[in-house]
Design a protein around this motif. Structure first.
Motif, PDB file in Angstrom:
ATOM      1  N   UNK A  95       0.859  -1.180   0.000  1.00  0.00           N
ATOM      2  CA  UNK A  95       0.000   0.000   0.000  1.00  0.00           C
ATOM      3  C   UNK A  95       0.901   1.238   0.000  1.00  0.00           C
ATOM      4  N   UNK A  96       0.629   2.163  -0.917  1.00  0.00           N
ATOM      5  CA  UNK A  96       1.418   3.395  -0.994  1.00  0.00           C
ATOM      6  C   UNK A  96       0.501   4.596  -1.161  1.00  0.00           C
ATOM      7  N   UNK A  97       1.109   5.787  -1.059  1.00  0.00           N
ATOM      8  CA  UNK A  97       0.362   7.019  -1.281  1.00  0.00           C
ATOM      9  C   UNK A  97      -0.328   7.557  -0.048  1.00  0.00           C
ATOM     10  N   UNK A  98       0.218   7.269   1.144  1.00  0.00           N
ATOM     11  CA  UNK A  98      -0.403   7.752   2.378  1.00  0.00           C
ATOM     12  C   UNK A  98      -0.373   9.274   2.439  1.00  0.00           C
ATOM     13  N   UNK A  99      -1.491   9.855   2.810  1.00  0.00           N
ATOM     14  CA  UNK A  99      -1.619  11.302   2.974  1.00  0.00           C
ATOM     15  C   UNK A  99      -0.899  11.762   4.235  1.00  0.00           C
ATOM     16  N   UNK A 100      -0.904  10.914   5.261  1.00  0.00           N
ATOM     17  CA  UNK A 100      -0.286  11.244   6.543  1.00  0.00           C
ATOM     18  C   UNK A 100       0.136   9.954   7.229  1.00  0.00           C
TER      19      UNK A 100
ATOM     20  N   UNK B 149      -0.947   3.105  11.270  1.00  0.00           N
ATOM     21  CA  UNK B 149      -0.197   3.533  10.098  1.00  0.00           C
ATOM     22  C   UNK B 149       1.246   3.813  10.500  1.00  0.00           C
ATOM     23  N   UNK B 150       2.167   3.244   9.758  1.00  0.00           N
ATOM     24  CA  UNK B 150       3.596   3.513   9.939  1.00  0.00           C
ATOM     25  C   UNK B 150       4.290   3.291   8.596  1.00  0.00           C
ATOM     26  N   UNK B 151       4.031   4.185   7.645  1.00  0.00           N
ATOM     27  CA  UNK B 151       4.572   3.968   6.302  1.00  0.00           C
ATOM     28  C   UNK B 151       6.067   4.286   6.209  1.00  0.00           C
ATOM     29  N   UNK B 152       6.876   3.264   6.204  1.00  0.00           N
ATOM     30  CA  UNK B 152       8.321   3.447   5.999  1.00  0.00           C
ATOM     31  C   UNK B 152       8.551   3.667   4.507  1.00  0.00           C
ATOM     32  N   UNK B 153       9.132   4.792   4.179  1.00  0.00           N
ATOM     33  CA  UNK B 153       9.337   5.092   2.757  1.00  0.00           C
ATOM     34  C   UNK B 153       8.029   5.340   2.029  1.00  0.00           C
TER      35      UNK B 153
END
Length: 175
Positions: free
Chosen positions: A53-58, A89-93
């Motif tokens: 999953x990519x494209x997180x706003x925050x 949520x913890x989007x690394x990169x």
């Protein structure tokens, strides 16, 4: 008349038996699971879907990934999901990875929701996406099962989902 009545009774009994057998199996398969990436790693037997999953706003809130049967009657219907992962949520990169096991090979759809404020309720700032990344609009927030269906084989199927957010009067990826 006896033959017709016997045939009707057999059909009714078969339908009742099929219904009685299918309900517990479907209920037993539906569960909230942890995100165990080992089930999608090297040597994993599957069937499973590795969802990037990519494209997180925050980098706030929670993300939910759900697998559904890719059928018109089950796709995005309340309680019809098979497996669900709910995580902070913890989007690394800018990306997060999820491993969603499915009960058998076949056609499935994946739905992803980013609850930006973590309220547990859908809001205007929340985002979402689907397998095959179909286009969305304010008038069409729920793509059809045929647009999101992916074929899952006996191993691990890898897909990418890009999140979409409301931006003015459009729904699209950030950036």
């Amino acid at each position: 008349m006896f033959k017709i009545a016997a045939k009707s009774l057999a059909i009714a009994a078969a339908g009742t038996l099929a219904f009685a057998v299918s309900v517990p199996v479907a209920s037993a398969q539906r569960q909230e699971i942890s995100n165990d990436m080992r089930k999608c790693g090297a040597g994993a037997s599957g069937p499973a879907v590795h969802v990037e999953v990519s494209g997180f706003k925050a980098a706030t809130g929670r993300v939910r990934v759900q697998a559904y049967p890719a059928t018109k009657g089950a796709w995005l219907e309340k309680g019809a999901w098979i497996n669900r992962i709910d995580a902070p949520v913890s989007p690394r990169g800018g990306k997060m990875n999820f491993c969603v096991p499915v009960p058998d090979t076949g056609a499935y759809g994946i739905a992803v929701r980013h609850d930006v404020d973590g309220s547990g309720k859908s809001g205007w700032n929340d985002g979402g996406g689907f397998s095959n990344n179909p286009s969305l609009s304010l008038l069409s927030l729920k793509p059809s099962a045929s647009k999101t269906a992916i074929r899952v084989g006996p191993g691990v199927t890898r897909i990418q989902v890009v999140l979409n957010y409301r931006q003015g009067m459009t729904i699209k990826p950030i950036g």
